[in-house]
Write a protein that holds these residues in place. Structure first.
Motif, PDB file in Angstrom:
ATOM      1  N   ALA A 190     -55.151  90.475  80.735  1.00 18.48           N
ATOM      2  CA  ALA A 190     -54.087  91.458  80.609  1.00 18.48           C
ATOM      3  C   ALA A 190     -54.697  92.794  80.210  1.00 18.48           C
ATOM      4  N   GLU A 191     -53.995  93.875  80.517  1.00 20.40           N
ATOM      5  CA  GLU A 191     -54.543  95.196  80.212  1.00 20.40           C
ATOM      6  C   GLU A 191     -54.877  95.334  78.731  1.00 20.40           C
ATOM      7  N   TRP A 192     -53.983  94.870  77.857  1.00 18.18           N
ATOM      8  CA  TRP A 192     -54.230  94.990  76.421  1.00 18.18           C
ATOM      9  C   TRP A 192     -55.379  94.091  75.962  1.00 18.18           C
ATOM     10  N   GLU A 193     -55.571  92.947  76.627  1.00 17.35           N
ATOM     11  CA  GLU A 193     -56.714  92.086  76.306  1.00 17.35           C
ATOM     12  C   GLU A 193     -58.016  92.753  76.700  1.00 17.35           C
ATOM     13  N   PHE A 194     -58.014  93.403  77.855  1.00 20.20           N
ATOM     14  CA  PHE A 194     -59.196  94.129  78.314  1.00 20.20           C
ATOM     15  C   PHE A 194     -59.566  95.229  77.315  1.00 20.20           C
ATOM     16  N   ILE A 195     -58.567  95.998  76.885  1.00 19.80           N
ATOM     17  CA  ILE A 195     -58.820  97.102  75.956  1.00 19.80           C
ATOM     18  C   ILE A 195     -59.311  96.580  74.615  1.00 19.80           C
ATOM     19  N   ALA A 196     -58.708  95.517  74.116  1.00 20.30           N
ATOM     20  CA  ALA A 196     -59.136  94.950  72.837  1.00 20.30           C
ATOM     21  C   ALA A 196     -60.584  94.476  72.905  1.00 20.30           C
TER      22      ALA A 196
END
Length: 313
Positions: A190-196
């Motif tokens: 997910a986009e937020w997983e990638f950023i984290a």
């Protein structure tokens, strides 16, 4: 350079970690390096646009900081750099880039980084930021913030580029979450997983664009609060607020006021991450400065209420 203002007491900048690493010292590509965090600054600012230059040059803008597009001032001299130096005498400045191309499979451009480093050394910004995207190939710069696939291969390339950029600049950077209009069928994160994961591996910090979260969530059917809560909000150092064009597909156009739904997400984010630098972006249909100052005042009020509520909870 001195920082003076007539409307609000300038927020204090606090350094929470040790000194910067020297340029050229490489960090590992799979974990965060020991580079210190960006200093905390909890002021309210605007993107400096040409229509409002006179007020910024006179120190009359009712803001705590000014954000500028880095590429407009990456020159060796002349009027643009002189303008920025004069503004910097009144306000702290943030350098916000649009052409680093941190997601490029070809790596980051050394000549670009050298020019950005010279500008940062001259201006001494609060921080240097750019976008989680790619913009160019070896032969062509699209001047668009193009989307990335959210895969382990893409994450490895982004993290390697961030390490290279932070070492070249001798300072940590902030990266902004994108507004998203398409998805790749082979995405595994997910986009937020990638950023984290990007933050954990590189030690960079976040420029949280709340409008981009809302736009992307609406376009893809995500839950915007799940997105926000999935980010390492303790690493947020700045928040962007902006307007978008409505429709079946929302477009991040920065040409109108912040909508109620984005204000609600902003309150949720601030309650979680605490007071951080907040800025209104306006790139089209730019109103008089007083209109944007009033909108920034609304952000101040929302943040104050959200922080009080968080403390009381």
């Amino acid at each position: 350079m001195p920082v003076q203002g007539r409307h609000h007491r300038r927020p204090r900048v606090t350094e929470r970690h040790g000194p910067r690493l020297p340029a050229g010292r490489a960090g590992p590509s799979t974990q965060a390096s020991a580079r210190p965090a960006v200093a905390t600054f909890a002021g309210y600012g605007l993107g400096m646009r040409r229509e409002h230059y006179p007020a910024f040059l006179a120190g009359d803008a009712n803001v705590d900081f000014a954000e500028v597009i880095s590429e407009n001032f990456m020159v060796e001299g002349g009027r643009p750099l002189d303008t920025l130096r004069r503004v910097r005498a009144h306000y702290p400045v943030v350098l916000h880039g649009v052409s680093l191309s941190i997601g490029s499979a070809h790596g980051v451009d050394d000549a670009y980084l050298a020019r950005l480093r010279r500008l940062a050394d001259r201006i001494e910004p609060l921080w240097v930021s750019d976008h989680l995207c790619w913009t160019r190939t070896h032969a062509h710069n699209s001047h668009d913030l193009l989307p990335l696939p959210y895969t382990e291969d893409s994450l490895a390339a982004v993290c390697a580029n961030i390490h290279r950029a932070q070492d070249a600049l001798a300072r940590p950077m902030l990266f902004e979450n994108p507004s998203s209009y398409c998805r790749f069928p082979h995405d595994t994160l997910a986009e937020w997983e990638f950023i984290a994961a990007m933050v954990a591996r590189t030690g960079c910090q976040l420029l949280l664009d709340v409008n981009n979260v809302y736009v992307s969530a609406r376009n893809h059917g995500w839950d915007a609060r799940v997105y926000l809560d999935g980010l390492p909000l303790q690493q947020v150092r700045q928040i962007h607020l902006a307007g978008h064009s409505p429709g079946e597909l929302l477009v991040d156009t920065h040409d109108r006021a912040v909508c109620d739904e984005v204000w609600g997400l902003y309150a949720h984010a601030v309650a979680r991450c605490g007071p951080v630098a907040t800025m209104i972006e306006r790139d089209g249909d730019i109103p008089p400065l007083e209109v944007l100052e009033a909108e920034l005042g609304h952000a101040r009020a929302i943040a104050a209420r959200a922080c009080r509520g968080a403390r009381a909870a």
